[in-house]
Design a protein around this motif. Structure first.
Motif, PDB file in Angstrom:
ATOM      1  N   VAL A  33       0.854  -1.188   0.000  1.00 41.91           N
ATOM      2  CA  VAL A  33       0.000   0.000   0.000  1.00 41.91           C
ATOM      3  C   VAL A  33       0.887   1.234   0.000  1.00 41.91           C
ATOM      4  CG1 VAL A  33      -1.815   1.277   1.196  1.00 41.91           C
ATOM      5  CG2 VAL A  33      -1.789  -1.235   1.277  1.00 41.91           C
ATOM      6  N   ARG A  34       0.731   2.073  -1.000  1.00 42.13           N
ATOM      7  CA  ARG A  34       1.529   3.304  -1.075  1.00 42.13           C
ATOM      8  C   ARG A  34       0.621   4.508  -0.830  1.00 42.13           C
ATOM      9  NH1 ARG A  34       6.319   4.235  -5.336  1.00 42.13           N
ATOM     10  NH2 ARG A  34       6.927   2.361  -4.186  1.00 42.13           N
ATOM     11  N   ASN A  35       1.020   5.357   0.101  1.00 39.96           N
ATOM     12  CA  ASN A  35       0.217   6.513   0.494  1.00 39.96           C
ATOM     13  C   ASN A  35       0.643   7.742  -0.302  1.00 39.96           C
ATOM     14  OD1 ASN A  35      -1.181   8.555   1.776  1.00 39.96           O
ATOM     15  ND2 ASN A  35      -0.669   7.909   3.845  1.00 39.96           N
ATOM     16  N   TYR A  36      -0.215   8.175  -1.231  1.00 42.16           N
ATOM     17  CA  TYR A  36       0.031   9.365  -2.030  1.00 42.16           C
ATOM     18  C   TYR A  36      -0.718  10.590  -1.482  1.00 42.16           C
ATOM     19  CZ  TYR A  36       2.180   6.588  -5.800  1.00 42.16           C
ATOM     20  OH  TYR A  36       3.009   5.777  -6.539  1.00 42.16           O
ATOM     21  N   GLY A  37      -1.346  10.446  -0.324  1.00 39.51           N
ATOM     22  CA  GLY A  37      -2.106  11.557   0.239  1.00 39.51           C
ATOM     23  C   GLY A  37      -1.211  12.727   0.600  1.00 39.51           C
ATOM     24  N   GLY A  38      -1.743  13.930   0.480  1.00 39.11           N
ATOM     25  CA  GLY A  38      -0.988  15.129   0.831  1.00 39.11           C
ATOM     26  C   GLY A  38      -1.903  16.169   1.449  1.00 39.11           C
ATOM     27  N   PRO A  39      -1.481  16.845   2.511  1.00 37.31           N
ATOM     28  CA  PRO A  39      -2.309  17.888   3.122  1.00 37.31           C
ATOM     29  C   PRO A  39      -2.750  18.917   2.088  1.00 37.31           C
ATOM     30  CG  PRO A  39      -0.425  17.407   4.511  1.00 37.31           C
ATOM     31  CD  PRO A  39      -0.199  16.664   3.234  1.00 37.31           C
ATOM     32  N   GLY A  40      -4.041  19.169   2.048  1.00 40.24           N
ATOM     33  CA  GLY A  40      -4.585  20.144   1.116  1.00 40.24           C
ATOM     34  C   GLY A  40      -4.891  19.598  -0.272  1.00 40.24           C
ATOM     35  N   PHE A  41      -4.506  18.362  -0.550  1.00 38.53           N
ATOM     36  CA  PHE A  41      -4.723  17.816  -1.883  1.00 38.53           C
ATOM     37  C   PHE A  41      -6.211  17.596  -2.152  1.00 38.53           C
ATOM     38  CE2 PHE A  41      -0.421  15.710  -3.127  1.00 38.53           C
ATOM     39  CZ  PHE A  41       0.234  16.894  -2.865  1.00 38.53           C
ATOM     40  N   SER A  42      -6.642  18.002  -3.329  1.00 36.51           N
ATOM     41  CA  SER A  42      -8.018  17.807  -3.785  1.00 36.51           C
ATOM     42  C   SER A  42      -8.001  16.857  -4.973  1.00 36.51           C
ATOM     43  CB  SER A  42      -8.614  19.155  -4.197  1.00 36.51           C
ATOM     44  OG  SER A  42      -7.955  19.636  -5.371  1.00 36.51           O
ATOM     45  N   THR A  43      -9.141  16.719  -5.644  1.00 33.58           N
ATOM     46  CA  THR A  43      -9.185  15.889  -6.844  1.00 33.58           C
ATOM     47  C   THR A  43      -8.296  16.458  -7.947  1.00 33.58           C
ATOM     48  OG1 THR A  43     -11.200  17.067  -7.510  1.00 33.58           O
ATOM     49  CG2 THR A  43     -11.481  14.919  -6.430  1.00 33.58           C
ATOM     50  N   ALA A  44      -8.056  17.769  -7.922  1.00 28.28           N
ATOM     51  CA  ALA A  44      -7.187  18.372  -8.941  1.00 28.28           C
ATOM     52  C   ALA A  44      -5.770  17.835  -8.814  1.00 28.28           C
ATOM     53  CB  ALA A  44      -7.202  19.901  -8.803  1.00 28.28           C
ATOM     54  N   GLU A  45      -5.239  17.790  -7.595  1.00 31.95           N
ATOM     55  CA  GLU A  45      -3.895  17.244  -7.391  1.00 31.95           C
ATOM     56  C   GLU A  45      -3.870  15.748  -7.687  1.00 31.95           C
ATOM     57  OE1 GLU A  45      -4.030  21.084  -5.577  1.00 31.95           O
ATOM     58  OE2 GLU A  45      -5.328  19.372  -5.186  1.00 31.95           O
ATOM     59  N   ALA A  46      -4.970  15.049  -7.356  1.00 35.35           N
ATOM     60  CA  ALA A  46      -5.027  13.607  -7.623  1.00 35.35           C
ATOM     61  C   ALA A  46      -4.956  13.326  -9.123  1.00 35.35           C
ATOM     62  CB  ALA A  46      -6.298  13.013  -7.019  1.00 35.35           C
ATOM     63  N   ILE A  47      -5.568  14.191  -9.926  1.00 33.79           N
ATOM     64  CA  ILE A  47      -5.515  14.021 -11.380  1.00 33.79           C
ATOM     65  C   ILE A  47      -4.065  14.122 -11.865  1.00 33.79           C
ATOM     66  CG2 ILE A  47      -6.081  15.150 -13.573  1.00 33.79           C
ATOM     67  CD1 ILE A  47      -8.831  15.784 -12.375  1.00 33.79           C
ATOM     68  N   VAL A  48      -3.341  15.102 -11.347  1.00 34.75           N
ATOM     69  CA  VAL A  48      -1.932  15.245 -11.724  1.00 34.75           C
ATOM     70  C   VAL A  48      -1.142  14.006 -11.296  1.00 34.75           C
ATOM     71  CG1 VAL A  48       0.169  16.598 -11.367  1.00 34.75           C
ATOM     72  CG2 VAL A  48      -2.037  17.757 -11.612  1.00 34.75           C
TER      73      VAL A  48
END
Length: 258
Positions: A33-48
């Motif tokens: 399991v790799r955690n790509y979460g980031g404080p403040g990240f929205s769907t816009a950052e997830a798309i990138v």
């Protein structure tokens, strides 16, 4: 690959107590399991991330825990579908370098702990005067449309990786939000905290409609909405405690071990 904001990253708990880490423990050595979460990240950052970073890892599953940072855009007068205003707020929230002309105190705060403390105390005891801002209790159709579009884009990007996509609705500390006498705690100028559970429920319903009937590799984890969440499951208004992360990851295990 787990994508999301600070509630995926694991703000205010140790790395091992974040829900992605607890999911890793429950799944065992046969999974990574790799955690790509980031404080403040929205769907816009997830798309990138899904377009430029996650593909290098070639995940079999893409887990998307989204909502809180997107709904922050509700009724912002400068909102645009490209999330520009949201991105600008992250420059200060995440202490990102800013390549432009700034004052001495701003630059000094980046390199000096003392100046950071001075800036914090100045903002705490002499907050900027914003005047009265009227809160709005209804959904924002502009943001709803952009959020739905982004979720569909994330689904397509996941399918392009031949990965199963798992959407998880946002869970918040509803008891705190509904009982607090504070209006916004600085989270949003336009949404009362007491309105957040109802508006987030509406937002979660948008996510629930992304997986179309007949989709074999798209799942919506509705069960997390039926868990008896307690205040002890959170460290604040929406970030899980170690206990909450344990309960949350319990709801996900079956999607990988069916």
């Amino acid at each position: 690959a787990a994508l999301g904001g600070s509630t995926t990253f694991g703000t205010k708990v140790t790395d091992s107590d974040s829900w992605p880490a607890q999911l890793q423990t429950k799944l065992g050595d046969g999974y990574s399991v790799r955690n790509y979460g980031g404080p403040g990240f929205s769907t816009a950052e997830a798309i990138v991330q899904l377009a430029m970073t996650v593909p290098e890892w070639k995940p079999h599953y893409v887990v998307l825990y989204q909502g809180w940072n997107d709904i922050h855009n509700y009724h912002e007068p400068n909102f645009t579908p490209d999330y520009y205003s949201h991105g600008i707020t992250q420059v200060s929230n995440l202490r990102l370098p800013f390549y432009g002309k700034r004052g001495f105190l701003v630059e000094a705060a980046e390199i000096s702990f003392i100046f950071k403390v001075i800036g914090f105390l100045n903002h705490k005891f002499f907050p900027p005067k914003m005047g009265h801002v009227e809160t709005i209790p209804e959904p924002d159709p502009r943001v709803d449309a952009a959020y739905e579009r982004n979720l569909k884009t994330l689904k397509v990007l996941s399918e392009h990786l031949s990965a199963e996509v798992i959407f998880i609705p946002q869970i918040l500390n509803d008891h705190f939000l509904l009982t607090t006498e504070l209006e916004n705690l600085g989270w949003s100028n336009y949404i009362k905290l007491s309105e957040m559970p109802r508006l987030m429920s509406h937002f979660n319903q948008i996510m629930a409609g992304i997986c179309e009937s007949g989709d074999q590799d798209c799942y919506f984890v509705e069960s997390v909405l039926n868990v008896d969440w307690q205040e002890s499951d959170f460290v604040d208004r929406g970030h899980f405690s170690a206990l909450g992360g344990d309960k949350f990851s319990d709801e996900l295990v079956s999607y990988f071990k069916d």
